[in-house]
Design an enzyme around this catalytic site. Sequence first.
Site, PDB file in Angstrom:
ATOM      1  N   PRO A 142       0.837  -1.206   0.000  1.00 47.38           N
ATOM      2  CA  PRO A 142       0.000   0.000   0.000  1.00 47.38           C
ATOM      3  C   PRO A 142       0.867   1.249   0.000  1.00 47.38           C
ATOM      4  CG  PRO A 142       0.004  -1.031   2.167  1.00 47.38           C
ATOM      5  CD  PRO A 142       0.726  -1.962   1.258  1.00 47.38           C
ATOM      6  N   CYS A 183       0.509   5.478  -0.132  1.00 46.63           N
ATOM      7  CA  CYS A 183      -0.333   6.675  -0.137  1.00 46.63           C
ATOM      8  C   CYS A 183      -0.031   7.527  -1.357  1.00 46.63           C
ATOM      9  CB  CYS A 183      -0.105   7.483   1.128  1.00 46.63           C
ATOM     10  SG  CYS A 183      -0.782   6.698   2.607  1.00 46.63           S
ATOM     11  N   ALA A 195      -3.220   3.101   2.328  1.00 45.90           N
ATOM     12  CA  ALA A 195      -3.873   3.367   3.610  1.00 45.90           C
ATOM     13  C   ALA A 195      -5.144   4.171   3.375  1.00 45.90           C
ATOM     14  CB  ALA A 195      -2.927   4.128   4.533  1.00 45.90           C
ATOM     15  N   GLN A 225      -5.911  -1.534   2.680  1.00 48.38           N
ATOM     16  CA  GLN A 225      -5.382  -1.294   4.021  1.00 48.38           C
ATOM     17  C   GLN A 225      -6.272  -0.271   4.715  1.00 48.38           C
ATOM     18  OE1 GLN A 225      -1.821   1.189   4.893  1.00 48.38           O
ATOM     19  NE2 GLN A 225      -0.861  -0.748   5.482  1.00 48.38           N
ATOM     20  N   TYR A 243       0.783   5.234  13.225  1.00 47.85           N
ATOM     21  CA  TYR A 243      -0.606   5.675  13.112  1.00 47.85           C
ATOM     22  C   TYR A 243      -1.416   5.154  14.304  1.00 47.85           C
ATOM     23  CZ  TYR A 243       1.091   7.189   8.607  1.00 47.85           C
ATOM     24  OH  TYR A 243       1.832   7.804   7.628  1.00 47.85           O
ATOM     25  N   ARG A 285      -0.759  -5.145   9.441  1.00 48.02           N
ATOM     26  CA  ARG A 285       0.605  -4.659   9.239  1.00 48.02           C
ATOM     27  C   ARG A 285       1.087  -4.105  10.573  1.00 48.02           C
ATOM     28  NH1 ARG A 285       2.906  -0.618   4.448  1.00 48.02           N
ATOM     29  NH2 ARG A 285       4.732  -1.906   4.024  1.00 48.02           N
ATOM     30  N   LEU A 333      13.360  -2.117   1.510  1.00 45.12           N
ATOM     31  CA  LEU A 333      14.603  -2.205   0.734  1.00 45.12           C
ATOM     32  C   LEU A 333      14.828  -3.611   0.176  1.00 45.12           C
ATOM     33  CD1 LEU A 333      17.075   0.129   2.666  1.00 45.12           C
ATOM     34  CD2 LEU A 333      15.817   0.575   0.558  1.00 45.12           C
ATOM     35  N   ARG A 361       8.413   1.396  -3.210  1.00 45.61           N
ATOM     36  CA  ARG A 361       9.164   2.291  -4.082  1.00 45.61           C
ATOM     37  C   ARG A 361       9.720   1.565  -5.303  1.00 45.61           C
ATOM     38  NH1 ARG A 361       9.947   3.845   1.156  1.00 45.61           N
ATOM     39  NH2 ARG A 361       9.797   6.076   1.647  1.00 45.61           N
TER      40      ARG A 361
END
Length: 371
Positions: A23, A25, A57, A100, A183, A231, A302, A325
């Site tokens: 997920p 944003c 999210a 999510q 969060y 998560r 990563l 990413r």
Amino acid sequence: MPHLFEPLQLGQLRLANRIVVAPMCQYSADEGSATDWHLLHLGHLALSGAGLLTIEATAVTAEGRISPTDLGLYSDANEAALERVLAAVRRHSPIPVAIQLAHAGRKGSSEAPWDGGAQIPPDAERGWRTEAPSAVAHAEGEAPPQALDRAGLARLRDTFAQAAVRAARLGIDGIEVHAAHGYLLHQFLSPLANRREDEYGGSRENRMRFPLEVFEAVRAAFPAGRPVWARVSATDWVPGGWELEDTIAFAQALKARGSAAIHVSSGGVSPAQKIALGPGYQVPFAQRIKEAVGLPVIAVGLITEPEQADAIVRGGQADAVALARAMLYDPRWPWHAAAKLGAQVAAPKQYWRAQPREHKDLFAGAHYGQR
């Protein structure tokens, strides 16, 4: 077959391979509703060949958004807008889609990252008063949140459940409950953010109580045949914060409540965090949780190279890998991984002509004749 391209079962949901689109944003919604950007973004990631696509999210209340432009699933308008996006995805891709569900807590009312990401003051035109376990600001100089009372806790449990009902109506295949990255649910878990003196604060068991109640509410509201998982942040990376052994206890409690998996990330609850970054830096956390809890785990962070991802799954460190990413940088990452590892991957027939001559069996079932 490379282990990365073996099927994976999450409850009754079968993934064609072990690659998960994490997920991410997009800060591109309109009053919580998906826009044309989401149609483009999710549409082209749905063609990636991954085993699962996870919607970013998605806030369960307007106040639960990270930014004013965050995605939400708290209104009929939100549901209708997301229905339009998902209809297009399903017309052109068989990829399973998860969502999510999240609440930003004290990290809400913030600018988009490309606008600096700072908190928008509650008295500003686009800002609002955030809510959290305790009236403790995330960072120095920020407005403290409103501490949730019992009525507020009950309200938020209900909004998570209501969002799960909407997700079910939309035909969503699975739900990930966001209890990571600082969060709201992570704020309850971490003693750095949770200073409550009632049954929702203090001991680890008390701090776990509300996140577990939310998970139970989501699990009860979502069809039994579709998986729900969480998560988590395995560690706060801050002395005196939430640690790996706490996460193991939380994961065991989630397993007892029907969690289909654990998605293992870290950090996010404090600006004081000191993260030891490096390739696959969170994978050891995933492995430890997998060994201790016995649930499928998703590793993230990563993981960028096909050989690296395959080794993580092959070595039993995790059951799947999530890419964020890396997938934005290369939306056809699963294609390229399959080519490099000697596996097959699904691709839409409109793209079959892209199959390289040196990998003529790359796309499953592909045949393309052109006059």
